[in-house]
Structure formats: structure tokens, C-alpha cells
Scaffold this active site. Structure first.
Site, PDB file in Angstrom:
ATOM      1  N   CYS A  88     -23.793  13.570  15.291  1.00 59.01           N
ATOM      2  CA  CYS A  88     -24.164  14.807  15.986  1.00 59.01           C
ATOM      3  C   CYS A  88     -24.339  15.962  14.997  1.00 59.01           C
ATOM      4  CB  CYS A  88     -23.077  15.181  16.998  1.00 59.01           C
ATOM      5  SG  CYS A  88     -22.583  13.828  18.066  1.00 59.01           S
TER       6      CYS A  88
HETATM    7  C1  BEZ Z   1     -20.854  10.455  15.688  1.00 59.20           C
HETATM    8  O1  BEZ Z   1     -21.557  11.357  16.112  1.00 59.20           O
HETATM    9  O2  BEZ Z   1     -21.053   9.938  14.606  1.00 59.20           O
HETATM   10  C2  BEZ Z   1     -19.696   9.973  16.496  1.00 59.20           C
HETATM   11  C3  BEZ Z   1     -19.654  10.275  17.833  1.00 59.20           C
HETATM   12  C4  BEZ Z   1     -18.588   9.837  18.587  1.00 59.20           C
HETATM   13  C5  BEZ Z   1     -17.581   9.140  17.986  1.00 59.20           C
HETATM   14  C6  BEZ Z   1     -17.616   8.864  16.645  1.00 59.20           C
HETATM   15  C7  BEZ Z   1     -18.680   9.281  15.896  1.00 59.20           C
END
Ligand code: BEZ
Length: 177
Positions: free
Chosen positions: A56
Site C-alpha cells: 500500500c
Molecule cells: C502490504 O500492503 O504489503 C500488506 C498488506 C496487508 C498485510 C501485510 C502486508
């Protein structure tokens, strides 16, 4: 996917800077409703599992920010990122990324996400209830296009990311234009 579904009507508890306030932390609560965000506008909403998480923070949000003008050219009035995180966390995340264009919507209680049908358990990561990744084209409070990552499930072992990426959403908008 083409759909026609009204967004749920909820009140989001945001924190806004107010220079008239004294002290080291001049922020106050400001309630904003679904109507405030989605009424009378053609917008992109995307939702993700958590502020500050790697995909994200490195790809999805920064790339929506970078491609903002392209979305404007495609007739989009605003881009919003919603997450099941409170206003303090969302503001800190936006500040850390130097966000100028994409607006962050704090859905701390998960009410909006739940009513969108997108709330999933992420207890396997110690997160509790969070949002499945999706994006939507919303025109005057009505969802018109839906971009949902595959494999909607609780405690998903993977983090599918592609369909709701800015590049994918923009491509669909350009093809439809
Ligand atoms: C990520 O955006 O990489 C992510 C999202 C949720 C849990 C772990 C990582």
C-alpha cells in the site's frame, strides 16, 4: 465489472488541522459523510488492508498519487483511499508520504467497509477486521465500476494486488471513454 449500487451512508470521523487552535497539536474532529465525499462527483475510491503496510505504501497509494492528473483527464474529480484505520493513523500515513492529491478516508470502526461487504478478518496478521483490496468508480454516490482482487476471504495467506492497482483502473477508464 459494471454495477449500479449505492454507497452506504456513514459518518467518518476525520481530524483536520485548524490554525485557530493553540498548542502543539492544532487538530479538531470533523465529521464527513458519504454524501460529502461521493455526492455530485465522479470519483475513484480504493481500499486496502492497512496504512503503512508495504504494498500500500510503496505501490498502490503513491502510484494513485503519481497518476492523479491522468485520472483527472479521464474525468475523475477526486481519488480517495479508505482503510480501516483511525484518523490519527491515516493523517500520519499521508504526512509520511507527502500526499497532496489523494485524500485519505479513515474508516476506523470499519462501518463503511462492512456495509460495502468488504470487511475481512486479518487475525492471522494480528490486524483484526480490515478491508479486502478493491477499487470502485463512484458517480454521485453510485458505484458504477468495481475492481475487486480475487480470493475474497478471511485470514488470506496471500495479498492479491493487481485488479485494484491504479494502472488497471486507469486502463479500464480509458477503454470505456
Ligand atoms: C502490504 O500492503 O504489503 C500488506 C498488506 C496487508 C498485510 C501485510 C502486508
Amino acid at each position: 465489472m459494471t454495477v449500479r449500487k449505492k454507497v452506504p451512508f456513514v459518518t467518518f470521523r476525520t481530524r483536520v488541522r485548524d490554525e485557530s487552535l493553540e498548542g502543539p497539536n492544532p487538530y479538531r474532529w470533523e465529521d464527513k459523510t458519504s454524501e460529502d465525499y461521493f455526492g455530485g462527483k465522479r470519483v475513484i475510491l480504493f481500499s486496502l488492508p492497512g496504512a503503512f503496510t508495504p504494498t500500500c505504501s510503496t505501490y498502490q497509494l503513491p502510484n494513485f498519487e503519481k497518476l492523479y492528473e491522468e485520472f483527472e483527464k479521464a474525468g475523475i474529480d477526486a481519488i480517495y483511499c479508505v482503510s480501516v484505520n483511525d484518523a490519527f493513523v491515516m493523517n500520519a500515513w499521508g504526512k509520511s508520504l507527502g500526499l497532496q492529491k489523494v485524500e485519505l478516508i479513515p474508516d476506523g470502526s470499519g462501518e463503511f467497509t462492512r456495509k460495502m461487504g468488504m470487511l475481512v478478518a486479518k487475525d492471522n496478521l494480528g490486524f483484526g477486521m480490515r478491508s479486502w483490496r478493491y477499487a470502485a468508480l463512484i458517480n454521485n454516490c453510485v458505484v458504477e465500476q468495481w475492481f475487486e482482487e480475487e480470493g475474497f476471504s478471511d485470514n488470506c495467506e496471500t495479498d492479491p494486488y493487481g485488479i485494484s492497482s491504479p494502472q488497471s483502473v486507469l486502463e479500464t477508464l480509458k477503454v470505456a471513454a
